[in-house]
Enzyme design. Structure first.
Site, PDB file in Angstrom:
ATOM      1  N   LYS A   3      12.986  32.525  -4.678  1.00  0.00           N
ATOM      2  CA  LYS A   3      13.552  31.221  -4.372  1.00  0.00           C
ATOM      3  C   LYS A   3      14.053  30.679  -5.710  1.00  0.00           C
ATOM      4  CE  LYS A   3      12.655  26.468  -3.304  1.00  0.00           C
ATOM      5  NZ  LYS A   3      11.665  25.385  -3.389  1.00  0.00           N
TER       6      LYS A   3
ATOM      7  N   GLY B 146      10.106  16.244  -3.062  1.00  0.00           N
ATOM      8  CA  GLY B 146       8.879  15.460  -3.100  1.00  0.00           C
ATOM      9  C   GLY B 146       9.027  13.998  -2.742  1.00  0.00           C
TER      10      GLY B 146
ATOM     11  N   THR C   6       5.178  19.233  -0.462  1.00  0.00           N
ATOM     12  CA  THR C   6       4.525  17.943  -0.676  1.00  0.00           C
ATOM     13  C   THR C   6       4.114  17.269   0.625  1.00  0.00           C
ATOM     14  OG1 THR C   6       5.842  17.666  -2.685  1.00  0.00           O
ATOM     15  CG2 THR C   6       4.757  15.705  -1.813  1.00  0.00           C
TER      16      THR C   6
END
Length: 258
Positions: A99, A160, A210
Site C-alpha cells: 500500500k 484519521g 482509526t
C-alpha cells in the site's frame, strides 16, 4: 459468495481492509480483526520490529495463514523513501504487495501525487503489486493505472479525520471512469454509515483503521463495519430508486374499491 473482490488476480471474499495502528493493545487489535471479517490487514513497515525477533511484535498477533498482509509505506514523504521502505518490507518477507503512501503535507496528510507516480512506476518495474493511496483526482487515477497500479485508493476525507465521505461527486466520477482495477476508498471513515455510503457509491472496497481502533468499543465497531460494507455493496448491486421531488404512493390507486 460469488461476489469477490479481485486484486491483481487474487480473490477476496471480504471487501473490508483494516489496519493495525492506534489500538489500545495487541489483544484488542486481534479481536477487532476477527470481528471485522477482513482478509487483508495493512501493516506499516516502519512500525514492525524487523531486527530483534525476541521482542514482542504486532506480527505475533496476526495469523498469516488466515490474513493476507499488506505492508504500507506510512510516514514516507518522497518517492525514494517509499521505494526503500517497500523494498525493506519485501526483503524481510512481509509481501511483494505494498500500500503505497507518499505524503505531501504533514498537517493534512494529503498525498504528493508527483512523487506517488514516480514511486509507483519504479515499484511496478521491480515486480511489486502496488496499491497507491491517492487523492480523488481522476487524471491522477488514470495515470496511476497507466503506470501499472493494481488498484486506485482515493481518500474519502483526510486520514484519521472521521469526517465521513466528503467527495461524493468525485467518487462517483471515479467509479464510472475507473473500471480496469479495483477502486478502494482509503481514509476518512468515522462510523458504519460512512462505510456504507462509500460502498453505495460503487467502491469495490473500503480501507480503514482509526474508525475501528479509536472507537470506544473497537471490537463492536469492527463488527459494525463488517455489516456496513456488506450492506453497502448489496445496495449498490441492487440499484437504488431514483430520487424524486414529490411523493409517490406505495400502494397504487388503480383498482381501489370506492
Amino acid at each position: 459468495m460469488n461476489d469477490l473482490m479481485v486484486i491483481a488476480g487474487r480473490a477476496f471474499h471480504s471487501r473490508l481492509i483494516v489496519g493495525t495502528g492506534k489500538y489500545r493493545s495487541f489483544g484488542e487489535m486481534r479481536r477487532a480483526h476477527e470481528a471485522s471479517g477482513a482478509e487483508i490487514i495493512t501493516v506499516a513497515v516502519r512500525r514492525v520490529n524487523l531486527t530483534d525477533r525476541s521482542k514482542e511484535s504486532l506480527l505475533d498477533y496476526i495469523d498469516r495463514d488466515k490474513y493476507f498482509l499488506l505492508p504500507n509505506t506510512a510516514g514516507c514523504y518522497n518517492a525514494e523513501e517509499a521505494i526503500r521502505t517497500a523494498r525493506l518490507g519485501r526483503e524481510v518477507g512481509l509481501s511483494n504487495w505494498v500500500k503505497l503512501e507518499v505524503i505531501g503535507d504533514q498537517q493534512t496528510l494529503f498525498p504528493d501525487t508527483a512523487e506517488l507516480l514516480k514511486a509507483t512506476e519504479q515499484l511496478v518495474r521491480e515486480g511489486f503489486v502496488v496499491l497507491p493511496y491517492t487523492n480523488d483526482d481522476l487524471v491522477v487515477a488514470r495515470r496511476l493505472i497507466d503506470t501499472g497500479a493494481a488498484a486506485v485508493m482515493p481518500l474519502g476525507a483526510p486520514i484519521g479525520s472521521g469526517m465521513g465521505i466528503q467527495n461524493h461527486a468525485s467518487l462517483r466520477i471515479l467509479r464510472e471512469r475507473v473500471t480496469e482495477v479495483p477502486l478502494i476508498v482509503d481514509a476518512g471513515v468515522g462510523t458504519a454509515s460512512d462505510a456504507t455510503v462509500a460502498m453505495e457509491l460503487g467502491a469495490d472496497g473500503v480501507l480503514m483503521n482509526t474508525a475501528i481502533a479509536e472507537a470506544q468499543d473497537a471490537v463492536l465497531m469492527a463488527e459494525a463495519m463488517r455489516h456496513a460494507v456488506e450492506a453497502g455493496r448489496q445496495a449498490f448491486l441492487a440499484g437504488r430508486i431514483p430520487k424524486k421531488l414529490y411523493a409517490s404512493a406505495s400502494s397504487p390507486l388503480a383498482g381501489v374499491v370506492r
